[in-house]
Design an enzyme around this catalytic site. Structure first.
Site, PDB file in Angstrom:
ATOM      1  N   ASP A   1      -4.741   8.574   8.727  1.00  0.00           N
ATOM      2  CA  ASP A   1      -4.646   7.781   9.945  1.00  0.00           C
ATOM      3  C   ASP A   1      -4.592   8.641  11.186  1.00  0.00           C
ATOM      4  O   ASP A   1      -3.949   9.678  11.225  1.00  0.00           O
ATOM      5  CB  ASP A   1      -3.341   6.980   9.912  1.00  0.00           C
ATOM      6  CG  ASP A   1      -3.563   5.603   9.375  1.00  0.00           C
ATOM      7  OD1 ASP A   1      -4.688   5.331   8.952  1.00  0.00           O
ATOM      8  OD2 ASP A   1      -2.606   4.827   9.387  1.00  0.00           O
TER       9      ASP A   1
ATOM     10  N   ARG B   1      -4.265  10.397   3.843  1.00  0.00           N
ATOM     11  CA  ARG B   1      -3.123  11.288   3.960  1.00  0.00           C
ATOM     12  C   ARG B   1      -2.169  11.176   2.764  1.00  0.00           C
ATOM     13  O   ARG B   1      -1.546  12.156   2.363  1.00  0.00           O
ATOM     14  CB  ARG B   1      -2.379  10.952   5.256  1.00  0.00           C
ATOM     15  CG  ARG B   1      -1.217  11.857   5.489  1.00  0.00           C
ATOM     16  CD  ARG B   1      -0.462  11.518   6.740  1.00  0.00           C
ATOM     17  NE  ARG B   1       0.890  12.033   6.606  1.00  0.00           N
ATOM     18  CZ  ARG B   1       1.250  13.280   6.897  1.00  0.00           C
ATOM     19  NH1 ARG B   1       0.371  14.121   7.362  1.00  0.00           N
ATOM     20  NH2 ARG B   1       2.490  13.676   6.714  1.00  0.00           N
TER      21      ARG B   1
ATOM     22  N   LYS C   1       0.845  -1.202   0.000  1.00  0.00           N
ATOM     23  CA  LYS C   1       0.000   0.000   0.000  1.00  0.00           C
ATOM     24  C   LYS C   1       0.879   1.250   0.000  1.00  0.00           C
ATOM     25  O   LYS C   1       0.645   2.182  -0.774  1.00  0.00           O
ATOM     26  CB  LYS C   1      -0.884   0.012   1.261  1.00  0.00           C
ATOM     27  CG  LYS C   1      -1.537   1.353   1.531  1.00  0.00           C
ATOM     28  CD  LYS C   1      -2.362   1.342   2.794  1.00  0.00           C
ATOM     29  CE  LYS C   1      -1.684   1.928   4.000  1.00  0.00           C
ATOM     30  NZ  LYS C   1      -1.422   3.370   3.954  1.00  0.00           N
ATOM     31  N   ASN C   2       1.891   1.254   0.864  1.00  0.00           N
ATOM     32  CA  ASN C   2       2.695   2.465   1.023  1.00  0.00           C
ATOM     33  C   ASN C   2       3.597   2.736  -0.167  1.00  0.00           C
ATOM     34  O   ASN C   2       4.243   3.778  -0.223  1.00  0.00           O
ATOM     35  CB  ASN C   2       3.517   2.401   2.306  1.00  0.00           C
ATOM     36  CG  ASN C   2       2.647   2.622   3.530  1.00  0.00           C
ATOM     37  OD1 ASN C   2       1.464   2.956   3.397  1.00  0.00           O
ATOM     38  ND2 ASN C   2       3.214   2.428   4.703  1.00  0.00           N
TER      39      ASN C   2
ATOM     40  N   ASP D   1       5.111   0.524  11.766  1.00  0.00           N
ATOM     41  CA  ASP D   1       3.875  -0.112  11.294  1.00  0.00           C
ATOM     42  C   ASP D   1       3.742  -1.565  11.750  1.00  0.00           C
ATOM     43  O   ASP D   1       2.720  -2.198  11.484  1.00  0.00           O
ATOM     44  CB  ASP D   1       3.789  -0.041   9.759  1.00  0.00           C
ATOM     45  CG  ASP D   1       3.452   1.366   9.263  1.00  0.00           C
ATOM     46  OD1 ASP D   1       3.177   2.243  10.102  1.00  0.00           O
ATOM     47  OD2 ASP D   1       3.464   1.575   8.040  1.00  0.00           O
TER      48      ASP D   1
HETATM   49  C1  UD1 Z   1       4.786   6.663   5.934  1.00  0.00           C
HETATM   50  C2  UD1 Z   1       3.824   5.499   5.879  1.00  0.00           C
HETATM   51  C3  UD1 Z   1       3.436   5.071   7.284  1.00  0.00           C
HETATM   52  C4  UD1 Z   1       4.686   4.772   8.097  1.00  0.00           C
HETATM   53  C5  UD1 Z   1       5.650   5.955   8.062  1.00  0.00           C
HETATM   54  C6  UD1 Z   1       6.958   5.683   8.764  1.00  0.00           C
HETATM   55  C7  UD1 Z   1       2.601   5.906   3.825  1.00  0.00           C
HETATM   56  C8  UD1 Z   1       1.302   6.203   3.190  1.00  0.00           C
HETATM   57  N1  UD1 Z   1       2.625   5.906   5.165  1.00  0.00           N
HETATM   58  O1  UD1 Z   1       4.104   7.751   6.542  1.00  0.00           O
HETATM   59  O2  UD1 Z   1       2.620   3.900   7.185  1.00  0.00           O
HETATM   60  O3  UD1 Z   1       4.291   4.534   9.445  1.00  0.00           O
HETATM   61  O4  UD1 Z   1       5.942   6.294   6.690  1.00  0.00           O
HETATM   62  O5  UD1 Z   1       7.556   4.554   8.249  1.00  0.00           O
HETATM   63  O6  UD1 Z   1       3.601   5.629   3.178  1.00  0.00           O
HETATM   64  N2  UD1 Z   1       7.171  14.557   9.957  1.00  0.00           N
HETATM   65  C9  UD1 Z   1       7.262  15.888  10.236  1.00  0.00           C
HETATM   66  N3  UD1 Z   1       7.332  16.779   9.181  1.00  0.00           N
HETATM   67  C10 UD1 Z   1       7.298  16.376   7.879  1.00  0.00           C
HETATM   68  C11 UD1 Z   1       7.188  14.990   7.608  1.00  0.00           C
HETATM   69  C12 UD1 Z   1       7.132  14.099   8.676  1.00  0.00           C
HETATM   70  O7  UD1 Z   1       7.291  16.285  11.376  1.00  0.00           O
HETATM   71  O8  UD1 Z   1       7.373  17.227   6.980  1.00  0.00           O
HETATM   72  C13 UD1 Z   1       7.130  13.591  11.085  1.00  0.00           C
HETATM   73  C14 UD1 Z   1       5.792  12.922  11.221  1.00  0.00           C
HETATM   74  O9  UD1 Z   1       4.916  13.699  12.006  1.00  0.00           O
HETATM   75  C15 UD1 Z   1       6.165  11.622  11.915  1.00  0.00           C
HETATM   76  C16 UD1 Z   1       7.544  11.309  11.349  1.00  0.00           C
HETATM   77  O10 UD1 Z   1       8.035  12.530  10.828  1.00  0.00           O
HETATM   78  O11 UD1 Z   1       6.288  11.796  13.278  1.00  0.00           O
HETATM   79  C17 UD1 Z   1       7.547  10.233  10.271  1.00  0.00           C
HETATM   80  O12 UD1 Z   1       6.819  10.672   9.162  1.00  0.00           O
HETATM   81  P1  UD1 Z   1       7.072  10.117   7.696  1.00  0.00           P
HETATM   82  O13 UD1 Z   1       8.293   9.270   7.670  1.00  0.00           O
HETATM   83  O14 UD1 Z   1       6.989  11.259   6.749  1.00  0.00           O
HETATM   84  O15 UD1 Z   1       5.829   9.162   7.513  1.00  0.00           O
HETATM   85  P2  UD1 Z   1       4.677   9.235   6.448  1.00  0.00           P
HETATM   86  O16 UD1 Z   1       5.255   9.452   5.084  1.00  0.00           O
HETATM   87  O17 UD1 Z   1       3.606  10.136   6.937  1.00  0.00           O
END
Ligand code: UD1
Length: 421
Positions: A118, A94, A22-23, A306
């Site tokens: 989520d 998201r 999915k991701n 995850d």
């Molecule tokens: C993706 C996955 C999710 C997984 C996560 C970490 C998808 C659709 N989702 O989420 O299932 O749990 O990676 O492996 O692919 N953050 C910031 N600022 C930003 C970006 C991120 O503060 O600009 C923080 C987020 O709040 C979070 C952390 O960084 O605490 C990790 O986020 P990120 O790695 O970006 O995860 P996602 O891409 O949202």
């Protein structure tokens, strides 16, 4: 409305076959926007989020055909795209934010409703925004929409504060047709990042350092549409691995790459499981009560957040106590209140959870609060005495195609129950 009723106690034995992650697939669909013409993705999982992304791409002007039996999605991308992603779609998922980079690259502007998705913490976009600004975009938030404008993105060096998956993907997709060289330092290294980078290379992008924390992109003028096979879902694979361990069963996971799950499989071995790795599958079996294992979630190749709820479920019935540390999403322990309804003993303090393993759990009604929490509750229900009813299973359906049917084939007693309310 649907809930799942599980009668715990069955030992799960047999084979399951994975489809794509999915991701990954949601981002690959977004990346298709970078090239006019027909991109075809295969090994696409049959989950709701793929349809939501399909609707979003359709709203942007693409034609999307999802052939479920063939596990394929064909995306026809026009020369002219619309650049607005509306709230009604974005709030449902998201990952909609992943159209930001491609729209900016293709249209020079993007208006994207701020995402929902989520329920696992604040999940900022500051690194996406700061990186795009470095590449010459002007970004503002107006009336709940992220508005970005850049007539020509320019290559730049970007140091991410944290190896964010989403920010790395956004910046990669923006960089591939930017003018000049972009370097993304402290980039995420997840297999899903490798997948999208490989697809874009196939499309004609010039990216080096794939799979490392420094990605270098030389911008090119145009990209070509491609056929691409989605990387298999390591989180679904890990969930089945825990299912084998928690039920003291034996499951072979086919179309799985054990090297994407090294720490998680090693933790299962520490818990007492036997793990046999083959070229594109692995088998996990367990014949004793598991031993508790400590977990610390970290960006890849660290232990994946995850899989944290699934391992808390495992630790909940294991011998001894364990400490689980969650470093990515602050709200990810919310589901332990639901697990407590089954008799689990989990005490949380900030981003740590102390799990005291119990000899058994007892079935009760519980509610899935997000995809992976839902998976953790299913695993707990599989070993709980009596009936566990899982509500709000639409969350689980977002990440696990046909989970109930797979569980039935493996010998679990589980039914989908439909309600009118
Ligand atoms: C993706 C996955 C999710 C997984 C996560 C970490 C998808 C659709 N989702 O989420 O299932 O749990 O990676 O492996 O692919 N953050 C910031 N600022 C930003 C970006 C991120 O503060 O600009 C923080 C987020 O709040 C979070 C952390 O960084 O605490 C990790 O986020 P990120 O790695 O970006 O995860 P996602 O891409 O949202």
């Amino acid at each position: 409305m649907e809930s799942w009723e599980i009668v715990g106690g069955a030992r799960l034995v047999g084979e399951v076959r994975l489809t794509g992650a999915k991701n990954s697939v949601l981002k690959l669909m977004a990346a298709a926007l970078l090239a006019p013409g027909r991109t075809v993705l295969t090994e696409v999982p049959d989950i709701l989020d793929v349809d939501i992304m399909g609707q979003l791409l359709t709203r942007l002007g693409a034609q999307v055909v999802h052939d479920r039996p063939a596990r394929a999605v064909a995306i026809d991308v026009p020369d002219q795209l619309d650049h607005r992603a509306d709230y009604d779609l974005v709030r449902r998922m998201r990952a909609s934010i992943s159209v930001l980079g491609p729209l900016l690259a293709r249209c020079g502007e993007a208006d994207i409703a701020l995402p929902g998705g989520d329920n696992i913490g604040s999940r900022g976009l500051d690194m996406h925004i700061a990186g795009l600004e470095r590449m010459g975009a002007q970004v503002s938030v107006q009336h709940g929409y992220l508005q970005a404008v850049a007539r020509q993105l320019r290559g730049s060096t970007i140091w991410l504060d944290f190896p964010s998956v989403g920010a790395t993907e956004s910046l990669l997709m923006a960089a591939v047709t930017a003018e000049g060289r972009t370097v993304i330092d402290n980039a995420a290294r997840e297999p899903e990042i490798v997948d999208i980078a490989n697809m874009m290379v196939q499309m004609g992008a010039q990216i080096s350092g794939i799979g490392t924390s420094t990605l270098t992109v030389e911008g090119v003028d145009v990209l070509q549409p491609v056929h691409h096979v989605t990387v298999s879902d390591r989180i679904v694979a890990g969930t089945w691995a825990v299912a084998a361990a928690i039920t003291q069963g034996e499951i072979t996971v086919i179309n799985a790459f054990a090297e994407h799950l090294e720490i998680a499989l090693d933790k299962l071995a520490t818990a007492g499981a036997h793990v046999d790795v083959h070229a594109d599958s692995f088998t996990v079996s367990m014949d004793t009560r598991p031993k508790s294992v400590d977990i610390v979630t970290l960006p890849y190749p660290g232990f994946p957040t995850d899989l944290q709820p699934q391992f808390i479920a495992l630790n909940a019935i294991s011998l001894g106590a364990s400490l689980v540390t969650e470093n990515l999403f602050e709200a990810r322990f919310r589901f332990v209140h639901e697990l407590a309804r089954l008799g689990a003993d989990v005490q949380t303090e900030g981003h740590h959870a102390l799990v005291r393993g119990q000899p058994g759990l007892s079935g009760a009604p519980v509610e899935a609060t997000d995809i992976r929490a839902g998976a953790g509750l299913v695993l707990a229900g599989l070993v709980a005495d009596g009936v566990t009813t899982i509500h709000e299973v639409h969350h689980i359906d977002r990440g696990y195609a046909g989970m109930v049917e797979d569980l039935q084939r493996l010998g679990a007693t589980i039914e989908r129950v439909r309600h009118s309310d």
